[in-house]
Design an enzyme around this catalytic site. Structure first.
Site, short mmCIF file in Angstrom:
data_model
loop_
_atom_site.label_atom_id
_atom_site.label_comp_id
_atom_site.label_asym_id
_atom_site.label_seq_id
_atom_site.Cartn_x
_atom_site.Cartn_y
_atom_site.Cartn_z
CE1 TYR A 39 72.88 29.23 -10.30
CE2 TYR A 39 72.57 27.05 -10.74
CZ TYR A 39 72.27 28.30 -10.98
OH TYR A 39 71.32 28.64 -11.90
CG ASP A 65 76.78 15.21 -13.56
OD1 ASP A 65 76.62 16.45 -13.29
OD2 ASP A 65 77.49 15.03 -14.46
#
Length: 336
Positions: A140, A284
């Protein structure tokens, strides 16, 4: 002006369509409705279709004179991009190239592009400004970086006027209650928390509580969706002044941890909002916070709704509407 909004039936795109219509522009929405909703595009004229259809783009841009295009039509889920990278490169990169070709063929010279903080990858320093290294760690983010590079190359070769807005965490809902987040499935933290508060989910899953942050949970920078739309409108004005293309980071400059967001939602809703701590998710970062000084200085952008509780209050009004039947098309989602 007449403006084409690609992806104008989605979350941010639909808020942008409403803003442009309020500003007096004629808005045409191009959306395949794969993740957007017909009713959400009601502030503009909807053309159903996608950027992969070159013949449709040729007809649409050939039949009408557009002053600019705003592009919100990308796939945008990090996890999905890891599972389906080809789909992300096809939709986000190749289909954007179709759009650029059609714009060039029909003399449309301005493009405002919805980019993302995912192009940065793991933060080298915090807060992150526009000079931060671009080292995306998923398809992405890489697809968005590729498009930004395409835009710069098209400026040099063809004179394209472009602006890219790099969001951190879009949040909130239309203050008037007309629009909000409407995903299926939902993956964003604030609407998930509020679905727990309204009874549509049993608990919030917190992925990791042992990060190097004050309370151990990840810190993110949340920006109200209407403030993002204001930045887009200002970017369009910037392009109309003839200045060179560039990208801006958009954040409120203050990060909030997952626990702080949950606590703020408890105050706003008056609900307990149970949570369960889960293992960390791969990739993350502990902190992601934007430095938006350039957008403030060059665009005159000032977020109106930087307060976290205000962001959650607007989102809570929308969630309560969804919980209680919502817009007609929402009933199908609520029945699942």
């Amino acid at each position: 002006m007449r403006i084409l909004v690609v992806g104008g039936a989605g979350y941010i795109g639909s808020h942008m369509v409403k803003r442009l219509a309020q500003d007096g522009h004629e808005v045409v929405v191009l959306d395949d409705l794969s993740t957007g909703h017909r009713e959400a595009a009601r502030f503009g004229e909807l053309v159903e279709g996608d950027l992969g259809d070159s013949a449709l783009l040729d007809r649409l841009l050939g039949q009408r004179r557009f002053a600019a295009v705003m592009h919100f039509g990308a796939y945008s889920q990090v996890g999905e991009s890891l599972r389906r990278p080809a789909a992300y490169y096809r939709n986000n990169v190749l289909h954007t190239l179709n759009l650029l070709d059609a714009m060039r063929a029909h003399g449309v010279e301005r493009l405002v592009f919805a980019s993302t903080a995912a192009i940065f990858g793991e933060p080298v320093y915090i807060p992150m400004d526009e000079t931060h290294p671009l080292l995306p760690i998923n398809p992405y983010g890489r697809s968005k970086r590729m498009v930004e590079e395409m835009l710069a190359d098209c400026e040099q070769a063809y004179g394209l006027q472009w602006a890219a807005l790099r969001y951190f965490n879009a949040a909130g809902a239309d203050p008037e209650g007309d629009l909000g987040e409407w995903h299926d499935p939902e993956t964003h933290l604030i609407p998930i928390i509020l679905q727990v508060a309204s009874g549509r989910r049993p608990e919030v899953q917190v992925f990791g509580d042992d990060y190097d942050t004050p309370d151990g949970t990840c810190i993110r920078d949340y920006v109200h969706v209407t403030d993002l739309c204001d930045a887009h409108a200002r970017a369009l004005d910037y392009l109309r002044s003839g200045r060179p293309g560039r990208a801006w980071n958009l954040g409120n400059g203050a990060g909030f941890s997952v626990r702080e967001v949950i606590d703020a939602a408890r105050r706003v809703t008056g609900r307990e909002i149970p949570l369960r701590v889960m293992p960390r998710r791969s990739g993350d970062p502990a902190r992601l916070v934007a430095d938006s000084a350039a957008a403030r200085q060059e665009l005159g952008w000032r977020p109106r709704f930087a307060d976290l509780e205000t962001i959650i209050t607007h989102a809570w009004r929308w969630e309560w509407r969804m919980k209680n039947g919502g817009p007609p098309l929402a009933k199908e989602l609520l029945g699942r």
